[in-house]
Design a protein around this motif. Structure first.
Motif, mmCIF file in Angstrom:
data_model
loop_
_atom_site.group_PDB
_atom_site.id
_atom_site.type_symbol
_atom_site.label_atom_id
_atom_site.label_comp_id
_atom_site.label_asym_id
_atom_site.label_seq_id
_atom_site.Cartn_x
_atom_site.Cartn_y
_atom_site.Cartn_z
ATOM 1 N N VAL A 66 36.145 31.491 35.813
ATOM 2 C CA VAL A 66 37.197 31.366 34.810
ATOM 3 C C VAL A 66 37.773 32.756 34.561
ATOM 4 O O VAL A 66 37.039 33.679 34.178
ATOM 5 N N SER A 67 39.064 32.924 34.807
ATOM 6 C CA SER A 67 39.703 34.198 34.479
ATOM 7 C C SER A 67 39.888 34.283 32.971
ATOM 8 O O SER A 67 40.105 33.265 32.299
ATOM 9 N N ILE A 68 39.785 35.494 32.425
ATOM 10 C CA ILE A 68 39.875 35.659 30.971
ATOM 11 C C ILE A 68 40.850 36.771 30.620
ATOM 12 O O ILE A 68 40.946 37.788 31.307
ATOM 13 N N ASP A 69 41.588 36.538 29.545
ATOM 14 C CA ASP A 69 42.469 37.539 28.955
ATOM 15 C C ASP A 69 42.215 37.504 27.449
ATOM 16 O O ASP A 69 42.907 36.797 26.707
ATOM 17 N N PRO A 70 41.201 38.238 26.978
ATOM 18 C CA PRO A 70 40.833 38.150 25.558
ATOM 19 C C PRO A 70 41.961 38.520 24.609
ATOM 20 O O PRO A 70 42.079 37.930 23.526
#
Length: 414
Positions: free
Chosen positions: A335-339
């Motif tokens: 899962v790619s994440i962009d907090p």
């Protein structure tokens, strides 16, 4: 306890500048082991690691001294066999040139044992603790001199020590972290981080939440994080009922330390999510998955996992072992994440064919070239797969030989 795959080589020579032990397996390619020559009296001791059980080898010491290169007489030896109760291991390599050669460091639940296997599926090290009912985590210490191993402790016992064992089988002592359970890891400075119980009373019922603690080399114990800080207990999230009616929640089961930003990732099974925690402040920076998720996909959903254990954070994504709700739908997902944007997007998955089920445990490891090691613990299988999801190496343990969490090492020798 003697591990018959770990010979200790002792020798003496004056004025040694550097030295190595040449290891020649019968019918195989030789390799060398560096010798620590920082000794004042010209007496040297080296444990040779990575030898297959029940195999023949020849060892030769080669030393460069002020008088030139000197070699010992070759020493022939045959390593001992593994205990008969350890499960038989088989390996299938469909693309030997693309697979990663090294060592699988893991534990067995039945019989309880910490083991190290090479890429051919041969046992090269094992230790069977008399005090554990199963080994869930096995790691090599950061200094490379010992093995740390521990059990799961599902009974909320106050004492669940971590054992420290030397490669030759000598037990060096224990680390006793009160109410420790499931997982632990060691930081580069020797600090050990572990999951522990954090009990509270909620409406007259004792609920065991979780906390993350650190035990420093000087014996100082400190709390890094408690799940109660950011998450509220709900009866629907209760995992199981333990002795005396104690409710287990939310079942922290895996911890990863990240030196890149001095942080931890902790998996909480019954929250279907993973907390990213600042080590210094104890602040939860973000939470991925489930009802408490701070990250969602483009449709606003956070249903990324249905039960999870092992994980690894990459630069801008997490790869996670998902146990699945059914009997045979365990898998690995990325899962790619962009907090900062609060966004998460599934980008990759591996579903084995035929399907496999591991209702508990399970692990993942991403190699630098994009291949992924996926451990289906209760199925007793480990797959190395390409970025396209093609299995190129499979390790299988015979029926009943459930594996635990896995570490991979290219070499064992310090």
């Amino acid at each position: 306890e003697v591990v018959p795959t770990v010979p200790t080589v002792r020798w003496t020579a004056p004025d040694v500048e550097d030295a190595e032990i040449v290891v020649e397996p019968d019918g195989g390619e030789p390799w060398s082991v560096a010798v620590d020559t920082d000794t004042p009296d010209g007496a040297f001791t080296t444990m040779v690691l990575g030898l297959k059980a029940a195999h023949a080898y020849t060892l030769t010491v080669q030393a460069r001294t002020t008088d030139g290169v000197r070699s010992s007489e070759p020493l022939a030896l045959t390593t001992g066999p593994p205990p008969t109760e350890l499960p038989r291991i088989t390996v299938e390599a469909t693309d030997p040139d693309a697979m990663h050669r090294g060592y699988v460091i893991t534990g067995l639940l039945n019989p309880p044992a910490a083991v190290i296997l090479d890429s051919d599926g041969d046992y090269v090290w094992w230790y069977q603790p008399a005090t554990l009912s199963g080994v869930v985590r096995t790691i090599v210490s950061h200094d490379g001199q010992s093995i740390l191993l521990g059990g799961v402790n599902l009974d909320f016992a106050e004492s669940a020590p971590i054992l420290r064992v030397r490669y030759d089988g000598l037990e060096l002592g224990t680390l006793d972290i009160p109410h420790r359970h499931h997982d632990f890891t060691e930081l580069p400075d020797g600090t050990v981080a572990a999951l522990t119980d954090d009990g509270r009373t909620v409406e007259g019922v004792e609920v065991r939440g979780d906390r993350l603690v650190e035990l420093s080399p000087d014996g100082t114990l400190r709390t890094v994080y408690s799940v109660w800080t950011d998450h509220e207990f709900s009866p629907e999230d209760a995992g199981w009922t333990g002795p005396g009616g104690i409710i287990g929640w939310p079942h922290a089961n895996y911890v990863e330390y990240r030196a890149a930003d001095d942080s931890y990732n902790v998996s909480f099974l019954h929250l279907d999510g993973i907390a990213h925690i600042d080590r210094g402040t104890g602040e939860q920076r973000w939470f991925l998955g489930g009802a408490d998720s701070t990250l969602t996909d483009a449709e606003g959903s956070a249903a990324f996992f249905d039960g999870q254990h092992g994980l690894q954070q990459l630069d801008d994504s997490l790869i996670v072992f998902v146990n699945g709700a059914g009997a045979t739908d365990s898998r690995a997902v990325e899962v790619s994440i962009d907090p900062e944007a609060g966004r998460a997007t599934p980008t990759w998955s591996y579903w084995p064919d035929p399907s496999l089920g591991s209702p508990v445990l399970g692990d993942v490891h991403r190699f630098d070239d994009g291949n992924t090691l996926v451990t289906f613990s209760f199925a007793g299988e480990i797959h190395e797969v390409t970025p396209d999801g093609v299995p190129i190496w499979t390790l299988s343990s015979e029926l009943g030989g459930a594996l635990s969490f896995v570490r991979f090492a290219e070499r064992l020798q310090p």
